[in-house]
Design a protein around this motif. Structure first.
Motif, mmCIF file in Angstrom:
data_model
loop_
_atom_site.group_PDB
_atom_site.id
_atom_site.type_symbol
_atom_site.label_atom_id
_atom_site.label_comp_id
_atom_site.label_asym_id
_atom_site.label_seq_id
_atom_site.Cartn_x
_atom_site.Cartn_y
_atom_site.Cartn_z
ATOM 1 N N ASP A 118 53.054 -12.223 39.315
ATOM 2 C CA ASP A 118 53.976 -12.371 40.445
ATOM 3 C C ASP A 118 54.673 -11.051 40.769
ATOM 4 O O ASP A 118 54.924 -10.746 41.938
ATOM 5 C CB ASP A 118 55.016 -13.450 40.151
ATOM 6 N N PHE A 119 54.994 -10.280 39.737
ATOM 7 C CA PHE A 119 55.629 -8.977 39.984
ATOM 8 C C PHE A 119 54.699 -8.062 40.760
ATOM 9 O O PHE A 119 55.093 -7.450 41.762
ATOM 10 C CB PHE A 119 56.026 -8.308 38.668
ATOM 11 N N ILE A 120 53.444 -7.949 40.308
ATOM 12 C CA ILE A 120 52.482 -7.083 40.993
ATOM 13 C C ILE A 120 52.238 -7.576 42.416
ATOM 14 O O ILE A 120 52.186 -6.782 43.364
ATOM 15 C CB ILE A 120 51.161 -7.016 40.202
ATOM 16 N N LEU A 121 52.112 -8.899 42.581
ATOM 17 C CA LEU A 121 51.900 -9.476 43.908
ATOM 18 C C LEU A 121 53.072 -9.178 44.832
ATOM 19 O O LEU A 121 52.883 -8.724 45.974
ATOM 20 C CB LEU A 121 51.698 -10.990 43.782
ATOM 21 N N LEU A 122 54.284 -9.399 44.348
ATOM 22 C CA LEU A 122 55.479 -9.151 45.146
ATOM 23 C C LEU A 122 55.635 -7.669 45.455
ATOM 24 O O LEU A 122 55.973 -7.281 46.580
ATOM 25 C CB LEU A 122 56.705 -9.676 44.394
ATOM 26 N N TYR B 18 61.814 -14.272 36.890
ATOM 27 C CA TYR B 18 61.891 -13.010 36.149
ATOM 28 C C TYR B 18 61.092 -11.902 36.846
ATOM 29 O O TYR B 18 61.448 -10.726 36.760
ATOM 30 C CB TYR B 18 61.397 -13.218 34.717
ATOM 31 N N ALA B 19 60.055 -12.285 37.560
ATOM 32 C CA ALA B 19 59.298 -11.310 38.345
ATOM 33 C C ALA B 19 60.152 -10.802 39.509
ATOM 34 O O ALA B 19 60.091 -9.619 39.862
ATOM 35 C CB ALA B 19 58.012 -11.940 38.872
ATOM 36 N N VAL B 20 60.952 -11.689 40.092
ATOM 37 C CA VAL B 20 61.849 -11.305 41.182
ATOM 38 C C VAL B 20 62.888 -10.302 40.683
ATOM 39 O O VAL B 20 63.167 -9.292 41.342
ATOM 40 C CB VAL B 20 62.547 -12.546 41.785
ATOM 41 N N ILE B 21 63.464 -10.570 39.505
ATOM 42 C CA ILE B 21 64.449 -9.652 38.928
ATOM 43 C C ILE B 21 63.804 -8.296 38.645
ATOM 44 O O ILE B 21 64.391 -7.242 38.923
ATOM 45 C CB ILE B 21 65.039 -10.236 37.621
#
Length: 229
Positions: free
Chosen positions: A90-94, A160-163
């Motif tokens: 999700d972090f990489i995607l975002l 946590y990916a958003v943070i």
């Protein structure tokens, strides 16, 4: 934490979100000034205008934070909380989706009448200092904030990916407005730095507004032929 915030009044939420934004700004500026000091660059003081616009940006970002929390409270915006590989995905995607969205938005601004009215305000500072990350026209701050909320509404990202993304966003924003390049040339040629928006990459955009529209990476500039080393 989010459940606790949901029990608070609107006034309390505004105060907390404003304090949060001011704290992030203060930490970001301290980080930027520390890098400048370690690299021996004289620290140029911020003007009164830069300080006032920075404060206005914080107020607008507080309104965006409040709006995002309201959307979360009404279940329009949903997050996941599992601690697994989804955080990295999700972090990489975002990270990449926001980079692409902001590249397109940034490019369109520069090639429209909007530039003269809105974005040229930010480019007044060709030799930026860390605070200039927060020196934006109010309409531009609202536009970037709206883009961020739309992204969160479109997909249920991991909390946590958003943070992690928000932390990376501030990091890239500050380093892009240092006015120096602290990363050695040989390191910038290595993976993953050769694909990232290093400080000199964004600084080039401030002195040459026809190139380097990306924020976190140079991928889209290379793809659409707007990249300049």
């Amino acid at each position: 934490m989010l459940r606790f915030l949901a029990t608070l009044s609107s006034l309390n939420l505004w105060v907390i979100f404003l304090a949060e934004n001011l704290l992030v700004t203060a930490l970001a500026l301290l980080f930027g000034l520390l890098i400048l000091k370690l690299n021996g660059k004289p620290i140029k003081p911020a003007s009164r205008t830069e300080i006032l616009i920075c404060l206005l940006t914080n107020i607008i970002n507080t309104a965006i934070t409040y709006t995002g929390f309201w959307l979360f409270k009404q279940r329009y915006l949903q997050l996941t909380y599992e601690i697994n590989w989804a955080i990295l995905f999700d972090f990489i995607l975002l990270f990449l989706l926001m980079d692409l969205a902001m590249f397109v938005f940034h490019y369109l601004i520069h090639h429209s009448a909007v530039y003269k009215v809105v974005h040229k305000f930010h480019h007044h500072y060709a030799d930026p200092i860390p605070i200039d990350l927060f020196v934006l026209h109010p309409l531009e701050t609202i536009s970037f904030g709206s883009l961020w909320l739309i992204m969160l509404l479109a997909y249920n990202f991991n909390f946590y990916a958003v943070i992690a993304y928000l932390t990376a966003n501030v990091f890239f924003g500050v380093t892009g407005h240092l006015g120096i390049e602290p990363i050695p040339v040989h390191v910038r040629k290595m993976f993953p730095f050769k694909y990232l928006g290093t400080p000199s990459f964004h600084h080039r955009h401030h002195v040459d507004i026809e190139h380097n529209f990306g924020f976190y990476t140079n991928l889209w500039d290379k793809l659409f032929k707007t990249y300049k080393p």
